[in-house]
Design a protein around this motif. Structure first.
Motif, short mmCIF file in Angstrom:
data_model
loop_
_atom_site.label_atom_id
_atom_site.label_comp_id
_atom_site.label_asym_id
_atom_site.label_seq_id
_atom_site.Cartn_x
_atom_site.Cartn_y
_atom_site.Cartn_z
N SER A 160 48.78 1.12 42.95
CA SER A 160 49.60 2.15 43.48
C SER A 160 49.72 3.20 42.68
N TRP A 161 50.17 4.27 43.04
CA TRP A 161 50.41 5.34 42.06
C TRP A 161 51.98 5.78 42.50
N VAL A 216 55.51 13.09 36.63
CA VAL A 216 54.71 12.18 35.70
C VAL A 216 54.13 11.38 36.69
N TYR A 217 52.65 10.89 36.76
CA TYR A 217 52.30 9.93 37.60
C TYR A 217 51.91 8.70 36.93
N PHE A 218 52.55 7.58 37.36
CA PHE A 218 52.15 6.17 36.96
C PHE A 218 51.51 5.37 37.77
N CYS A 219 50.21 4.62 37.26
CA CYS A 219 49.76 3.56 37.72
C CYS A 219 50.54 2.48 37.81
N ASN A 220 50.55 1.58 38.76
CA ASN A 220 51.33 0.50 39.09
C ASN A 220 50.08 -0.51 39.44
N ALA A 221 50.19 -1.94 39.16
CA ALA A 221 49.23 -2.90 39.35
C ALA A 221 49.98 -4.27 39.42
N VAL A 222 49.70 -5.04 40.62
CA VAL A 222 50.09 -6.28 40.83
C VAL A 222 48.96 -7.33 40.58
N GLY A 223 49.25 -8.18 39.60
CA GLY A 223 48.22 -9.17 39.33
C GLY A 223 47.86 -10.01 40.54
N ALA A 224 46.53 -10.44 40.59
CA ALA A 224 46.00 -11.07 41.69
C ALA A 224 46.53 -12.67 41.36
N SER A 225 46.54 -13.13 40.44
CA SER A 225 46.92 -14.67 40.63
C SER A 225 48.40 -14.56 40.08
N SER A 226 48.77 -13.92 38.99
CA SER A 226 50.35 -13.83 38.51
C SER A 226 51.19 -13.26 39.71
N ARG A 227 50.73 -12.38 40.21
CA ARG A 227 51.61 -11.44 41.06
C ARG A 227 52.51 -10.70 40.14
N ASN A 228 52.41 -10.72 38.88
CA ASN A 228 53.10 -9.73 38.09
C ASN A 228 53.04 -8.24 38.28
N VAL A 248 53.93 6.93 45.55
CA VAL A 248 53.03 8.10 46.09
C VAL A 248 52.07 7.38 47.10
N ALA A 249 51.26 6.44 46.60
CA ALA A 249 50.32 5.74 47.43
C ALA A 249 49.90 4.57 46.87
N GLY A 250 49.51 3.42 47.71
CA GLY A 250 49.09 2.20 47.55
C GLY A 250 47.78 1.59 48.14
N ILE A 251 47.01 0.66 47.54
CA ILE A 251 45.90 0.28 48.29
C ILE A 251 45.73 -1.28 47.76
N THR A 252 45.45 -2.21 48.62
CA THR A 252 45.39 -3.60 48.44
C THR A 252 43.86 -3.49 48.12
N THR A 253 43.60 -4.78 47.20
CA THR A 253 42.20 -5.31 46.82
C THR A 253 41.15 -5.36 48.09
N ALA A 254 41.82 -6.57 48.87
CA ALA A 254 41.12 -7.13 49.98
C ALA A 254 41.61 -5.92 51.33
N TYR A 255 40.57 -5.56 51.91
CA TYR A 255 40.73 -5.04 53.07
C TYR A 255 41.00 -3.41 52.80
N ARG A 256 41.39 -3.19 51.54
CA ARG A 256 41.48 -1.75 51.07
C ARG A 256 42.60 -1.03 51.96
N ARG A 257 43.83 -1.85 52.31
CA ARG A 257 44.90 -1.43 53.25
C ARG A 257 45.61 -0.22 52.34
N THR A 258 45.85 0.93 52.97
CA THR A 258 46.62 1.89 52.28
C THR A 258 47.99 2.45 52.80
N ARG A 308 42.22 14.84 40.21
CA ARG A 308 41.79 13.27 40.45
C ARG A 308 42.33 12.59 39.26
N LEU A 309 43.24 11.75 39.70
CA LEU A 309 43.68 10.80 38.74
C LEU A 309 43.01 9.28 38.81
N SER A 310 42.56 8.57 37.64
CA SER A 310 42.15 7.38 37.49
C SER A 310 42.78 6.43 36.80
N CYS A 311 42.81 5.13 37.02
CA CYS A 311 43.55 4.02 36.62
C CYS A 311 42.63 3.01 36.53
#
Length: 115
Positions: A32-33, A90-102, A45-55, A19-22
């Protein structure tokens, strides 16, 4: 400074689980991972949104991996079951900022599946 702190990688035998955590230091729109094996390109590998938890999942991990998140902790998890040697990467965590979308990346965590 935005931080993505990953944990949970390691060595596991084929058929085993990890189990990986980020944990993100910001509110995110999506997490996403990705993974990158030696000599190969980085792949989603997989992604999930904050709202609605779409995967969404890569075909190669469907039915074996499950992505989930705890919005209160800004943390995403990747439960990996029935691991195969070809999951080694190597597994990398990826995040898109909620306001900046960076887009932001974690430092990566090694997953090795071997007997």
């Amino acid at each position: 400074q935005v931080q993505l702190v990953e944990s949970g990688g390691g060595l596991v035998q084929p058929g085993g689980s990890l189990r990986l955590s980020c944990a993100a230091s910001i509110f995110t729109f999506r997490m996403s991972w990705y993974r990158q094996a030696p000599g190969k390109e980085r792949e989603l590998v997989a992604g999930i949104t904050t709202a609605y938890r779409r995967t969404n999942y890569a075909d190669s991990v469907k039915g074996r991996f499950t992505i989930s998140r705890d919005n209160a902790k800004n943390t995403v998890y990747l439960q990996m079951n029935s691991l195969k040697p070809e999951d080694t990467a190597v597994y990398f965590c990826n995040a898109v900022g909620a306001s900046s979308r960076n887009t932001y990346w974690g430092q990566g965590t090694q997953v090795t599946v071997s007997s």
